[in-house]
Each structure stands twice: as C-alpha cells, then as structure tokens.
Write an enzyme that holds these catalytic residues in place. Structure first.
Site, short mmCIF file in Angstrom:
data_model
loop_
_atom_site.label_atom_id
_atom_site.label_comp_id
_atom_site.label_asym_id
_atom_site.label_seq_id
_atom_site.Cartn_x
_atom_site.Cartn_y
_atom_site.Cartn_z
N ASP A 136 -5.94 -1.11 2.78
CA ASP A 136 -4.76 -1.15 3.65
C ASP A 136 -4.04 0.19 3.52
O ASP A 136 -4.50 1.09 2.81
CB ASP A 136 -3.84 -2.31 3.23
CG ASP A 136 -3.21 -2.10 1.85
OD1 ASP A 136 -3.53 -1.09 1.18
OD2 ASP A 136 -2.41 -2.95 1.43
N ASP A 162 -0.20 1.48 2.51
CA ASP A 162 1.10 1.05 1.98
C ASP A 162 2.13 2.14 2.25
O ASP A 162 1.89 3.32 1.98
CB ASP A 162 1.00 0.82 0.46
CG ASP A 162 -0.13 -0.13 0.10
OD1 ASP A 162 0.02 -1.33 0.31
OD2 ASP A 162 -1.19 0.35 -0.37
N ASP A 193 1.21 -2.47 4.75
CA ASP A 193 2.28 -3.09 3.96
C ASP A 193 3.48 -2.15 3.94
O ASP A 193 3.32 -0.94 3.71
CB ASP A 193 1.84 -3.33 2.50
CG ASP A 193 0.80 -4.44 2.39
OD1 ASP A 193 0.52 -5.10 3.41
OD2 ASP A 193 0.26 -4.63 1.29
N1 DCT Z 1 1.97 -3.64 -6.49
C1 DCT Z 1 3.20 -4.06 -6.97
N2 DCT Z 1 3.40 -5.35 -7.30
C2 DCT Z 1 2.41 -6.24 -7.18
C3 DCT Z 1 1.14 -5.84 -6.66
C4 DCT Z 1 0.96 -4.50 -6.32
O1 DCT Z 1 4.12 -3.26 -7.10
N3 DCT Z 1 2.61 -7.50 -7.53
C5 DCT Z 1 1.79 -2.23 -6.18
C6 DCT Z 1 0.68 -1.61 -6.99
C7 DCT Z 1 -0.23 -0.99 -6.00
C8 DCT Z 1 0.52 -1.02 -4.69
O2 DCT Z 1 1.46 -2.06 -4.81
C9 DCT Z 1 -0.36 -1.19 -3.49
O3 DCT Z 1 -1.16 -2.37 -3.61
P1 DCT Z 1 -2.63 -2.43 -3.02
O4 DCT Z 1 -2.63 -1.96 -1.62
O5 DCT Z 1 -3.14 -3.80 -3.26
O6 DCT Z 1 -3.42 -1.44 -3.98
P2 DCT Z 1 -4.05 -0.03 -3.70
O7 DCT Z 1 -4.11 0.63 -5.01
O8 DCT Z 1 -3.30 0.66 -2.60
O9 DCT Z 1 -5.53 -0.39 -3.24
P3 DCT Z 1 -6.24 -0.04 -1.86
O10 DCT Z 1 -6.52 1.43 -1.92
O11 DCT Z 1 -7.49 -0.85 -1.83
O12 DCT Z 1 -5.29 -0.42 -0.76
MG MG Z 2 -3.20 -0.16 -0.64
#
Ligand code: DCT
Ligand code: MG
Length: 386
Positions: free
Chosen positions: A229, A231, A310
């Site tokens: 995704d 963020d 997100d």
């Molecule tokens: N995060 C957070 N609290 C949570 C879960 C996640 O603060 N309960 C943070 C940590 C990583 C960030 O949000 C983004 O989450 P993801 O998109 O799931 O992770 P990513 O490292 O960006 O993985 P991807 O590259 O696959 O999107």
């Molecule tokens: Mg991500």
C-alpha cells in the site's frame, strides 16, 4: 529522511547503550555474529538480504504461527528473520548462528537443516499443508484477517469461488472491495506509483487547505521499491486535523477516484499515557482507502488500477511521534519502544514519550525530550529496516 534510500554499509549509526550496544555498532563487519544487537532499532539493515534462504523459511514459520494464533512463536520467528536480514554477509554455518541474539531453538533447528540439506522439511510440510495454503489465500484479500479466514476454512471452504457462492457468508464492505479489486491490490505498488499518488494527495490538499502538507511514510519512506500500500501522514494546521481526512475523502469522491473508504474518527486523549501494548493502533484520525490511480495502460483494459492508501492526520504537536511510528517497520517500532522502556526507562508510542522516573509526559518536544527524540530520529534515518 526525505530520500529514504538504502545507505552504504559503512554508514553505521546506533543508540549507544553501555550494556549491549557498543559491540553492535562497531564490530559488525569484523565479526558479524558477535556484534548484533537484540534490538531491531540498533541493527542497521539495508535492502540487501544476504540470508534470504533462511529468512524466507523463518517467515513461513512466522505466518504459520500467526495463523494458529500463536503470537509469541510468530514474534520469535520474525525476530530471528530480522536479525539475519541485518547481517552483512550470508551465514556460513549453523555454529555462526549460536552467537546471534533472538534465535530460539526452533529457529536454530531450521537454520541447521537448511545448512545441511538446503531446505527445511518443517517448512516444506507447512507449505504443502492445506490449512496453511487456504489461510494464506484468504488472508491475501483486503479486509480478511486470520479469524475470518479460519472460520471460512473450518466450514470446508478452500477457494474464492466457494466463498463467493456460499449463501451463508455475508461479506462486509471492505471484503467486498477486496474481492472486487483483488487482482489490482495483489500487484505490489511501485515507488513511481507512490509518487503519483502523492501528487494526487498534494492536489487535494491544495484545494482543501494549502497550509496542509503530506509526507510518504511506511515502507517507501524506508527506501523500499515496492509496497502493498502507500502510507501518508498529513500535517494539518493546528486544530484542523480532524477535518482534513473527511475533506480528502470528499474531494476524491467528487473526482470519481475513490473506490472504498473507511474513516476512523480520532479518539485521541491529551492526557493518556503511552500504550504498553504495541498491537494497539494509535488513536489519531485515520482512513483506509482504495483509490483509482490513472495509468497509461492496464492489464484489465481500464486506464486505472486500484491502490490501497492509508492516511493518518495527527494533531500538529504529536506529528513527530506519529511520523516516527508510521515509518515502521513494525518490528523496528516494536523494538524502539522496547528499547525506550528497558534501556531508557521511557514509554514511547505513536502519541508521545513518557519518562517513568520523572513522571513527565513530553507532549510537545521540550528540551529533554528533544535530545532523546533527536537520537530516535537519527537511528530511524540511518537504520533502514525491512
Ligand atoms: N504501524 C503502526 N501501528 C500499527 C501497525 C503499523 O504505527 N499497529 C506503522 C508501522 C508501519 C506503518 O504503520 C505502515 O504499515 P504497513 O503499510 O503495514 O507496513 P509497511 O512497512 O509500509 O509495508 P508495505 O511496504 O508492505 O506497505
Ligand atoms: Mg505500507
């Protein structure tokens, strides 16, 4: 950390901890196995993984534990994989692993077998297991977690077709969108696509409130080339953070680029102490979207693809903590909090920093916390953790 690119190996920066850290920073290249910190936030990890054969096996075991609801074992395998990812070279023998932290008996046994036979029989068994395969398939749908996947599996369902034609199953809005745009969402999002989405966000903010800014967080901020995704964190002018996400959603709707949205209102409480439980999501205003990204050509014959986005909009004074938390990776953040608690006597989460000994909440960043916070940002900037 605007560039967020992988750093050359010699740029090693860690928090200095007399108990465990001196070794980890200085001797990494000389004796890799003796110099590794037990905290992910102290291990400088580039995008180059020299131990893929081991880490991929450990990740299968972690996922299998997660599917069985065994969070402790899942975290154990993830920690072991994270340690191996940080090594500057491939493990040459199982003996080398003996001196590495965070590797339990189960992880070591897998490494040993892979070193001897080239693969792990336990991992192969899991990969051929019908339950594991079905759970993995179902969990790949946006909106489906292990509990839902398990309930479907327990009802004898094994394929998407069976789920979609089972009359007793009522999909929620998120799962409906997940199935509808499954093919698009399954294709990793590239850095170029993330940049195009950032421009869409900037355009929306310019229309809504030109003083608001947007920053990419998550994996792309850590230098990854692909993600599941994109963020974003929005820095809204003081007092306007709760209005900004509904306005972005409205703007995207009016442009006909919104396929799905789940807005979660802020439940943020100024007086609350940092949360001990890492799993708890932060309480800031946030939304989970599926957005149409315009493309020149698409496999589906459309001129757009669906991408997961997100967004989080913290109050201005909490922006640094939220940015740090949303940069990830999840394990890095977990260990950063563990480090703050066990090595510095402080509680850290996405909202604030709390000093247990002086009973001080560092809402806004004043002098003492600036020092600690600067160290945190420093390691986040120079430790890229996958
Ligand atoms: N995060 C957070 N609290 C949570 C879960 C996640 O603060 N309960 C943070 C940590 C990583 C960030 O949000 C983004 O989450 P993801 O998109 O799931 O992770 P990513 O490292 O960006 O993985 P991807 O590259 O696959 O999107
Ligand atoms: Mg991500």
């Amino acid at each position: 950390m605007s560039a967020g690119r992988p750093l050359p190996v010699e740029d090693t920066h860690c928090i200095q901890n007399p108990a465990v850290d001196q070794r980890s920073c200085v001797h990494l290249s000389a004796t890799p196995e003796s110099a590794v910190s037990p905290y992910a936030c102290q291990r400088r990890t580039t995008l180059e993984n020299h131990n893929k054969i081991f880490t991929e096996a450990l990740e299968v075991l972690a996922l299998n534990s997660e599917f069985s609801g065994n969070q402790g074992s899942c975290l154990g395998f993830r920690r072991a994989a994270s340690v191996l990812k940080s090594l500057p070279a491939a493990l040459r023998s199982p003996e080398e692993a003996l001196r590495l932290p965070c590797l339990g008996d189960n992880s070591r046994a897998v490494l040993e077998e892979i070193c001897e036979c080239g693969s792990s029989s336990r991992v192969e068994e899991i990969q051929n297991d019908q339950r594991y395969r079905t759970m993995k398939l179902f969990c790949s749908v946006f909106g489906v977690g292990p509990k839902t996947a398990e309930s479907w599996f327990c009802r004898g369902l094994k394929t998407f077709e069976q789920v979609l034609t089972e009359p007793s199953i009522r999909l929620n809005r998120m799962q409906t969108a997940g199935f509808l745009f499954y093919e698009d969402i399954s294709v990793p999002v590239s850095r170029a696509e993330a940049a195009a989405l950032k421009m869409m966000m900037e355009e929306a903010l310019l229309f809504i409130n030109p003083s608001a800014t947007v920053t990419i967080t998550g994996g792309f901020r850590r230098g990854k080339e692909f993600g599941h995704d994109v963020d974003f964190i929005i820095k809204a002018p003081e007092g306007q953070e709760d209005r900004i996400l509904p306005a972005v959603i409205k703007r995207f709707k009016s442009q006909n680029v919104l396929l799905y949205s789940d807005f979660q209102k802020s439940t943020f409480d100024l007086r609350q102490l940092p949360n001990h439980r890492f799993e708890a999501m932060d309480r800031f205003s946030k939304c989970f979207l599926l957005v149409k990204l315009q493309m020149q050509e698409s496999r589906t014959g459309r001129n757009w693809r669906a991408v997961r986005v997100d967004l989080v909009a913290p109050p201005l004074e909490r922006f640094p903590y939220a940015l740090l938390g949303w940069t990830g990776s999840t394990l890095f953040e977990r260990d950063l909090r563990r480090f703050a608690r066990l090595e510095r006597g402080k509680l850290l989460d996405n909202h604030t920093l709390y000093d247990k000994t002086t009973v001080t909440l560092y809402h806004t960043l004043h002098y003492h916390s600036i020092l600690f916070y600067a160290i945190l940002l420093y390691i986040v900037q120079y430790n890229i953790v996958l």
